[in-house]
Write a protein that holds these residues in place. Structure first.
Motif, PDB file in Angstrom:
ATOM      1  N   SER A 127       0.690  -1.197   0.034  1.00 20.08           N
ATOM      2  CA  SER A 127      -0.009  -0.112  -0.257  1.00 20.08           C
ATOM      3  C   SER A 127       0.983   1.198   0.075  1.00 20.08           C
ATOM      4  O   SER A 127       2.046   1.223   0.335  1.00 20.08           O
ATOM      5  CB  SER A 127      -0.981   0.057   1.067  1.00 20.08           C
ATOM      6  N   GLY A 128       0.334   2.513  -0.424  1.00 21.10           N
ATOM      7  CA  GLY A 128       0.918   3.744  -0.034  1.00 21.10           C
ATOM      8  C   GLY A 128       1.159   4.035   1.305  1.00 21.10           C
ATOM      9  O   GLY A 128       2.325   4.565   1.467  1.00 21.10           O
ATOM     10  N   THR A 129       0.702   3.462   2.019  1.00 19.36           N
ATOM     11  CA  THR A 129       0.999   3.649   3.608  1.00 19.36           C
ATOM     12  C   THR A 129       2.262   3.030   3.867  1.00 19.36           C
ATOM     13  O   THR A 129       3.300   3.548   4.622  1.00 19.36           O
ATOM     14  CB  THR A 129      -0.297   3.108   4.535  1.00 19.36           C
ATOM     15  N   THR A 145       5.434   5.097   2.482  1.00 22.34           N
ATOM     16  CA  THR A 145       5.890   6.244   2.845  1.00 22.34           C
ATOM     17  C   THR A 145       6.377   5.946   4.205  1.00 22.34           C
ATOM     18  O   THR A 145       7.468   6.570   4.538  1.00 22.34           O
ATOM     19  CB  THR A 145       4.825   7.321   3.065  1.00 22.34           C
ATOM     20  N   TYR A 166      -1.295  14.110   2.662  1.00 17.20           N
ATOM     21  CA  TYR A 166      -1.662  12.910   3.384  1.00 17.20           C
ATOM     22  C   TYR A 166      -0.752  11.717   2.617  1.00 17.20           C
ATOM     23  O   TYR A 166      -0.514  11.782   1.414  1.00 17.20           O
ATOM     24  CB  TYR A 166      -3.295  12.591   3.030  1.00 17.20           C
ATOM     25  N   HIS A 167      -0.012  11.089   3.765  1.00 17.36           N
ATOM     26  CA  HIS A 167       0.876  10.032   3.371  1.00 17.36           C
ATOM     27  C   HIS A 167       0.683   8.749   3.877  1.00 17.36           C
ATOM     28  O   HIS A 167       1.421   7.899   4.057  1.00 17.36           O
ATOM     29  CB  HIS A 167       2.179  10.375   3.712  1.00 17.36           C
ATOM     30  N   GLY A 168      -0.793   8.371   3.918  1.00 19.06           N
ATOM     31  CA  GLY A 168      -1.312   7.059   4.655  1.00 19.06           C
ATOM     32  C   GLY A 168      -1.272   7.414   5.871  1.00 19.06           C
ATOM     33  O   GLY A 168      -1.196   8.559   6.701  1.00 19.06           O
ATOM     34  N   GLU A 203       3.798  15.749  -0.974  1.00 13.46           N
ATOM     35  CA  GLU A 203       2.929  15.476  -2.242  1.00 13.46           C
ATOM     36  C   GLU A 203       3.347  16.621  -3.225  1.00 13.46           C
ATOM     37  O   GLU A 203       3.022  17.772  -2.926  1.00 13.46           O
ATOM     38  CB  GLU A 203       1.469  15.535  -2.188  1.00 13.46           C
ATOM     39  N   ASN A 226      -4.647  15.718  -1.834  1.00 11.37           N
ATOM     40  CA  ASN A 226      -5.501  15.147  -0.697  1.00 11.37           C
ATOM     41  C   ASN A 226      -6.102  16.365   0.426  1.00 11.37           C
ATOM     42  O   ASN A 226      -6.490  16.509   1.233  1.00 11.37           O
ATOM     43  CB  ASN A 226      -4.887  14.322   0.225  1.00 11.37           C
ATOM     44  N   ASP A 277       6.335  12.095  -2.396  1.00 11.92           N
ATOM     45  CA  ASP A 277       5.138  11.107  -2.322  1.00 11.92           C
ATOM     46  C   ASP A 277       4.471  11.073  -3.558  1.00 11.92           C
ATOM     47  O   ASP A 277       3.746  11.854  -3.792  1.00 11.92           O
ATOM     48  CB  ASP A 277       4.423  11.344  -0.963  1.00 11.92           C
ATOM     49  N   VAL A 333       2.487   8.546  -4.749  1.00 11.49           N
ATOM     50  CA  VAL A 333       1.542   7.536  -4.657  1.00 11.49           C
ATOM     51  C   VAL A 333       0.627   7.917  -5.514  1.00 11.49           C
ATOM     52  O   VAL A 333      -0.183   7.117  -6.209  1.00 11.49           O
ATOM     53  CB  VAL A 333       0.947   7.183  -3.213  1.00 11.49           C
ATOM     54  N   MET A 334       0.013   9.348  -5.461  1.00 14.77           N
ATOM     55  CA  MET A 334      -0.954   9.634  -6.368  1.00 14.77           C
ATOM     56  C   MET A 334      -0.679  10.240  -7.635  1.00 14.77           C
ATOM     57  O   MET A 334      -1.212   9.907  -8.902  1.00 14.77           O
ATOM     58  CB  MET A 334      -1.870  10.812  -5.699  1.00 14.77           C
ATOM     59  N   LYS A 337      -1.150   3.174  -5.951  1.00 18.72           N
ATOM     60  CA  LYS A 337      -2.267   3.271  -6.803  1.00 18.72           C
ATOM     61  C   LYS A 337      -1.888   2.895  -8.323  1.00 18.72           C
ATOM     62  O   LYS A 337      -2.300   1.409  -8.544  1.00 18.72           O
ATOM     63  CB  LYS A 337      -2.638   4.891  -6.783  1.00 18.72           C
TER      64      LYS A 337
HETATM   65  N1  PLP Z   1       0.363   8.894  -0.282  1.00 17.03           N
HETATM   66  C1  PLP Z   1      -0.670   9.569  -0.927  1.00 17.03           C
HETATM   67  C2  PLP Z   1      -0.235  10.795  -1.658  1.00 17.03           C
HETATM   68  C3  PLP Z   1      -1.836   9.085  -0.968  1.00 17.03           C
HETATM   69  O1  PLP Z   1      -2.735   9.855  -1.692  1.00 17.03           O
HETATM   70  C4  PLP Z   1      -2.288   8.002  -0.363  1.00 17.03           C
HETATM   71  C5  PLP Z   1      -3.536   7.597  -0.625  1.00 17.03           C
HETATM   72  O2  PLP Z   1      -4.436   8.168  -1.140  1.00 17.03           O
HETATM   73  C6  PLP Z   1      -1.520   7.397   0.433  1.00 17.03           C
HETATM   74  C7  PLP Z   1      -0.066   7.738   0.460  1.00 17.03           C
HETATM   75  C8  PLP Z   1      -1.617   6.139   1.331  1.00 17.03           C
HETATM   76  O3  PLP Z   1      -1.946   5.089   0.223  1.00 17.03           O
HETATM   77  P1  PLP Z   1      -2.753   3.780   0.682  1.00 17.03           P
HETATM   78  O4  PLP Z   1      -4.145   4.448   0.875  1.00 17.03           O
HETATM   79  O5  PLP Z   1      -2.549   2.828  -0.517  1.00 17.03           O
HETATM   80  O6  PLP Z   1      -2.376   3.389   2.006  1.00 17.03           O
END
Ligand code: PLP
Length: 430
Positions: free
Chosen positions: A116-118, A121, A144-146, A207, A212, A240, A242-243, A268
């Protein structure tokens, strides 16, 4: 519009799942509605339990850049599933996906897959702390980083939407090393890194386009200044993505701004809709990760063969010529259209996009910070959201989320969306 079956399932869900959902923002609480229960998704459309079909701008919160149930991705997963669901042992697909990501991100020399993104990070910050031998980290309000404890401080996404920017259950001491700055405010960052905590900051995580707290781009040269500062102070710069990774451009925000971070986190899109995250960076830094180095990080299902297959098939499609041009064209048509309608109807709005990530605020002035985002007209957004849903257009159920366009969205889909925008904004005119 019939919603009785979704309502029935929601009642039922609440008896066994906290709030009836497995991720808070799905509950539609901030828009004062009940969630739709989804039965299937195809192309640009998702279908609910009452048989309604919605044009989808959420795309599972980002991964579905090809559209839902893309045949190449479904087939790749089907084939992988036939060979076993998980081995807990290395596979060639992991190398292929790693190489695919690395090919588009020159800053990434080595990469580790997680779920996962969580996790991505959380692990990147751990590595940055180990590499620098420092404890403190800087994050930005509204980013937001999870949901790792020390990153849930003034975080965006559901944490903002529900008005709980700091989660209960996080001991004060767990977040005492997390320092907060305002996105796009370079002066405070200088003050914290050079005057208040010189030589103590392990990393700055951000980000690069905030997504977020709504869609908020960095101001001119903000990322370049961060890069130079991190070089001067020996701080690890973590983007980050992730998005934004494979979303705002093939090479993410780092390609758009020509700024090379030390580490990057992904999620993602690289999982094509399966649970995947990843973190990577310079070889020297990533060599800290076990079993090469002393930073422990592991996962029973990391590099799962179905997830790797979905990610690879997704990137293979995305890397075909012209795909990013098409995404930018379709999304540009949408945001240009919204801007024109806002002017025509006299609605104070700001709208922006990069690649196929977009956002709008009910605000007459541009948004650069979390504070400005929070000051936008959320009551208006909520009424607008409800009306769009009645028109079978599915936006993220919060004023503080970005939107996503997929390759399955056609010009007709965009025009249908714009016509709904216009009708609703006329009706809601000031
Ligand atoms: N980092 C960013 C920029 C995100 O947008 C998200 C989730 O939306 C995450 C980390 C966390 O990812 P996850 O929901 O897969 O744990």
């Amino acid at each position: 519009m019939k919603r009785s079956e979704s309502d029935r399932l929601f009642e039922h869900a609440q008896t066994v799942i906290p709030g009836g959902v497995n991720s808070p923002v799905r509950a539609f609480r901030s828009v004062g509605l009940k969630p739709l229960f989804i039965t299937k998704a195809q192309g640009a459309y998702i279908h609910d339990a009452d048989g309604n079909a919605y044009l989808d701008y959420v795309g599972s919160w980002g991964p579905m850049i090809l559209g839902h149930a893309h045949p190449a991705v479904v087939e790749a997963v089907r084939q992988a599933a036939g060979k076993g669901l998980s081995y807990g042992a290395p596979t060639e697909a992991e190398i292929l996906l790693a190489e695919k990501v690395i090919s588009a991100y020159p800053s990434v020399e080595m990469i580790r897959m997680v779920n996962s993104g969580t996790e991505a990070t959380m692990s990147a910050v751990r590595v940055a702390r180990a590499y620098t031998g420092r404890d403190k980290i800087i994050k930005f309000t509204g980013h937001y980083h999870g949901h790792a404890d020390y990153l849930l401080v003034k975080a965006g996404s559901g944490a903002t939407t529900l008005g709980i920017p700091n989660s209960a259950g996080v001991p004060q001491s767990f977040s005492e090393h997390t320092l907060l700055c305002e996105f796009n405010d370079f002066d405070t960052i200088i003050q914290i890194t050079q005057e208040e905590y010189p030589g103590e900051i392990a990393c700055i995580i951000l980000e690069p386009f905030a997504g977020n707290m709504g869609f908020v781009p960095p101001v001119q040269d903000f990322l370049k200044k961060l890069r130079a500062l991190c070089d001067r102070e020996g701080i690890i710069l973590i983007f980050d993505e992730v998005m934004t990774g494979f979303r705002v451009a093939k090479g993410g925000a780092q390609e758009v701004f020509s700024v090379i971070p030390d580490m990057t986190t992904f999620g993602k899109i690289i999982g094509g809709g399966m649970p995947v995250g990843a973190y990577g960076g310079k070889k020297e830094i990533m060599s800290m990760v076990a079993p090469l180095g002393s930073v422990y990080q592991a996962g029973t299902l990391s590099g799962n063969p179905l997830a790797m297959a979905a990610g690879l098939a997704t990137l293979n499609e995305l890397f075909k010529p012209g795909m990013y041009d098409e995404l930018a064209r379709t999304t540009g048509r949408l945001t240009e259209g919204i801007r024109t309608i806002a002017q025509k109807t006299g609605t104070p709005m700001t709208v922006d996009h990069c690649g196929s990530m977009f956002g709008f605020f009910f605000s007459g002035s541009p948004i650069h910070s979390y504070e400005q985002a929070l000051a936008c007209d959320t009551a208006r957004f909520n009424r607008f959201f409800a009306k769009m849903l009645e028109e079978e257009i599915y936006l993220a159920p919060s004023a503080f989320e970005a939107g996503f366009v997929s390759l399955a969205h056609t010009t007709e889909d965009i025009d249908k969306t714009l016509s709904a925008f216009e009708n609703i904004l006329r009706f809601m005119a000031y």
